[in-house]
Design a protein around this motif. Sequence first.
Motif, mmCIF file in Angstrom:
data_model
loop_
_atom_site.group_PDB
_atom_site.id
_atom_site.type_symbol
_atom_site.label_atom_id
_atom_site.label_comp_id
_atom_site.label_asym_id
_atom_site.label_seq_id
_atom_site.Cartn_x
_atom_site.Cartn_y
_atom_site.Cartn_z
ATOM 1 N N ALA A 114 -8.301 -11.466 8.928
ATOM 2 C CA ALA A 114 -8.150 -10.928 10.282
ATOM 3 C C ALA A 114 -9.506 -10.542 10.861
ATOM 4 N N GLU A 115 -9.575 -10.494 12.179
ATOM 5 C CA GLU A 115 -10.800 -10.070 12.873
ATOM 6 C C GLU A 115 -10.519 -8.815 13.683
ATOM 7 N N PRO A 116 -11.065 -7.665 13.275
ATOM 8 C CA PRO A 116 -11.797 -7.462 12.022
ATOM 9 C C PRO A 116 -10.829 -7.412 10.835
ATOM 10 N N PRO A 117 -11.331 -7.646 9.618
ATOM 11 C CA PRO A 117 -10.463 -7.598 8.443
ATOM 12 C C PRO A 117 -9.890 -6.199 8.232
ATOM 13 N N HIS A 118 -8.746 -6.116 7.606
ATOM 14 C CA HIS A 118 -8.173 -4.812 7.265
ATOM 15 C C HIS A 118 -9.048 -4.138 6.209
ATOM 16 N N SER A 119 -9.019 -2.833 6.173
ATOM 17 C CA SER A 119 -9.823 -2.097 5.204
ATOM 18 C C SER A 119 -9.288 -2.319 3.795
ATOM 19 N N ALA A 120 -10.165 -2.103 2.813
ATOM 20 C CA ALA A 120 -9.757 -2.239 1.416
ATOM 21 C C ALA A 120 -8.601 -1.287 1.098
ATOM 22 N N ALA A 121 -8.648 -0.084 1.683
ATOM 23 C CA ALA A 121 -7.589 0.903 1.441
ATOM 24 C C ALA A 121 -6.248 0.404 1.952
ATOM 25 N N ASP A 122 -6.241 -0.213 3.132
ATOM 26 C CA ASP A 122 -5.001 -0.755 3.690
ATOM 27 C C ASP A 122 -4.473 -1.892 2.821
ATOM 28 N N ILE A 123 -5.379 -2.733 2.342
ATOM 29 C CA ILE A 123 -4.971 -3.868 1.510
ATOM 30 C C ILE A 123 -4.409 -3.368 0.188
ATOM 31 N N ILE A 124 -5.036 -2.351 -0.382
ATOM 32 C CA ILE A 124 -4.532 -1.773 -1.639
ATOM 33 C C ILE A 124 -3.125 -1.244 -1.449
ATOM 34 N N SER A 125 -2.887 -0.541 -0.356
ATOM 35 C CA SER A 125 -1.551 0.002 -0.070
ATOM 36 C C SER A 125 -0.535 -1.119 0.086
ATOM 37 N N TYR A 126 -0.925 -2.180 0.787
ATOM 38 C CA TYR A 126 -0.029 -3.319 1.003
ATOM 39 C C TYR A 126 0.336 -3.991 -0.320
ATOM 40 N N VAL A 127 -0.681 -4.254 -1.155
ATOM 41 C CA VAL A 127 -0.432 -4.944 -2.424
ATOM 42 C C VAL A 127 0.421 -4.082 -3.351
ATOM 43 N N LYS A 128 0.135 -2.793 -3.403
ATOM 44 C CA LYS A 128 0.938 -1.896 -4.241
ATOM 45 C C LYS A 128 2.399 -1.901 -3.802
ATOM 46 N N ALA A 129 2.622 -1.876 -2.498
ATOM 47 C CA ALA A 129 3.990 -1.853 -1.978
ATOM 48 C C ALA A 129 4.719 -3.150 -2.311
ATOM 49 N N ARG A 130 4.062 -4.290 -2.086
ATOM 50 C CA ARG A 130 4.678 -5.577 -2.380
ATOM 51 C C ARG A 130 4.945 -5.724 -3.873
ATOM 52 N N LYS A 131 4.005 -5.279 -4.673
ATOM 53 C CA LYS A 131 4.138 -5.376 -6.129
ATOM 54 C C LYS A 131 5.357 -4.592 -6.606
ATOM 55 N N ALA A 132 5.535 -3.387 -6.058
ATOM 56 C CA ALA A 132 6.660 -2.547 -6.452
ATOM 57 C C ALA A 132 7.990 -3.096 -5.934
ATOM 58 N N GLU A 133 8.008 -3.520 -4.670
ATOM 59 C CA GLU A 133 9.239 -4.024 -4.062
ATOM 60 C C GLU A 133 9.733 -5.303 -4.737
ATOM 61 N N GLN A 134 8.791 -6.190 -5.046
ATOM 62 C CA GLN A 134 9.156 -7.507 -5.580
ATOM 63 C C GLN A 134 9.055 -7.595 -7.099
ATOM 64 N N ASN A 135 8.646 -6.493 -7.736
ATOM 65 C CA ASN A 135 8.497 -6.475 -9.189
ATOM 66 C C ASN A 135 7.583 -7.605 -9.664
ATOM 67 N N LEU A 136 6.428 -7.708 -9.043
ATOM 68 C CA LEU A 136 5.494 -8.800 -9.334
ATOM 69 C C LEU A 136 4.671 -8.500 -10.582
ATOM 70 N N PRO A 137 4.508 -9.479 -11.467
ATOM 71 C CA PRO A 137 3.680 -9.279 -12.669
ATOM 72 C C PRO A 137 2.217 -9.029 -12.302
ATOM 73 N N ASP A 138 1.554 -8.204 -13.078
ATOM 74 C CA ASP A 138 0.153 -7.867 -12.811
ATOM 75 C C ASP A 138 -0.740 -9.104 -12.792
ATOM 76 N N VAL A 139 -0.483 -10.046 -13.703
ATOM 77 C CA VAL A 139 -1.348 -11.229 -13.779
ATOM 78 C C VAL A 139 -1.267 -12.054 -12.502
ATOM 79 N N ASP A 140 -0.084 -12.162 -11.904
ATOM 80 C CA ASP A 140 0.056 -12.911 -10.658
ATOM 81 C C ASP A 140 -0.636 -12.197 -9.504
ATOM 82 N N VAL A 141 -0.557 -10.873 -9.502
ATOM 83 C CA VAL A 141 -1.220 -10.094 -8.450
ATOM 84 C C VAL A 141 -2.731 -10.296 -8.521
#
Length: 266
Positions: A114-141
């Motif tokens: 994105a322009e400008p890119p999202h902050s690292a903190a926002d991306i961390i929150s997004y990935v954590k949420a998706r990982k928890a919701e979808q039960n994604l394996p750590d290696v795939d993340v």
Amino acid sequence: MVFSYRLGCLPENVLQTLLNDRLVARGAVLVFVTTFFQVYLAKENLDDLVSILTKARVVNRLLEFMPPSKRTVEDFSAHFSAAGLAPLVEWNARRELDTKVAELQEGLSKMISAEPPHSAADIISYVKARKAEQNLPDVDVVRVLWICIMKSINMTGKNQSQIMQTIISKIKTYHKLLQTFVTNAKLELTLLVTLQVLCYEDNRLLKLFSDIVKLLYNGDIVGEDTIQHWFKKGSHPKGRNVFVKDMEPFIKWLEEAEEEEDEEDE
């Protein structure tokens, strides 16, 4: 094939008509497809069945054969496992996971590009949420994180020095993101193998592999033990000989540095 012989039509033509809400709710469709899968797989292989499901445009809709009250991956797995169809269950679980991982990669790519890119903190929150919701394996993340970071680099018209400078900048920007999810030796190795495959598949990165590994090591993202393990037996077959050879000077430096530390301790 069963349907061709007995009904005079192709299986995919029959499967297209099964997603009738009333019949599905009564469980009649589930009984029908279960029997079909059992009979078909007794004579043919799973790849052929997947091909039929794909032609019938139901390959991504298998859960819809289940009654509404049992339309979960867990119920699907329990039912078809009990029916002696473990290979189908395993295939569907992998397909479901692949779909979820692809969705994570798409969302993450949009945030990083994105322009400008999202902050690292926002991306961390997004990935954590998706990982928890979808039960994604750590290696795939971890694999998706590194792919998205590397894919966000515009290498068009740039020489290797310019590309490397961009990679340095990216690792600095997303250092906290990587450290948040690369938390043990197994995930460190996943990161190295993902990097190796990407470098193998893109000639512009082929000679930058060892330099990128050094960046990850200096940034405390990948440890010495993991690098040594990768070097000795953990590398991917793609380009293994080339990358192992390229890493020899760095491995030698690591070993000499360790010997010096041991001598100082004595």
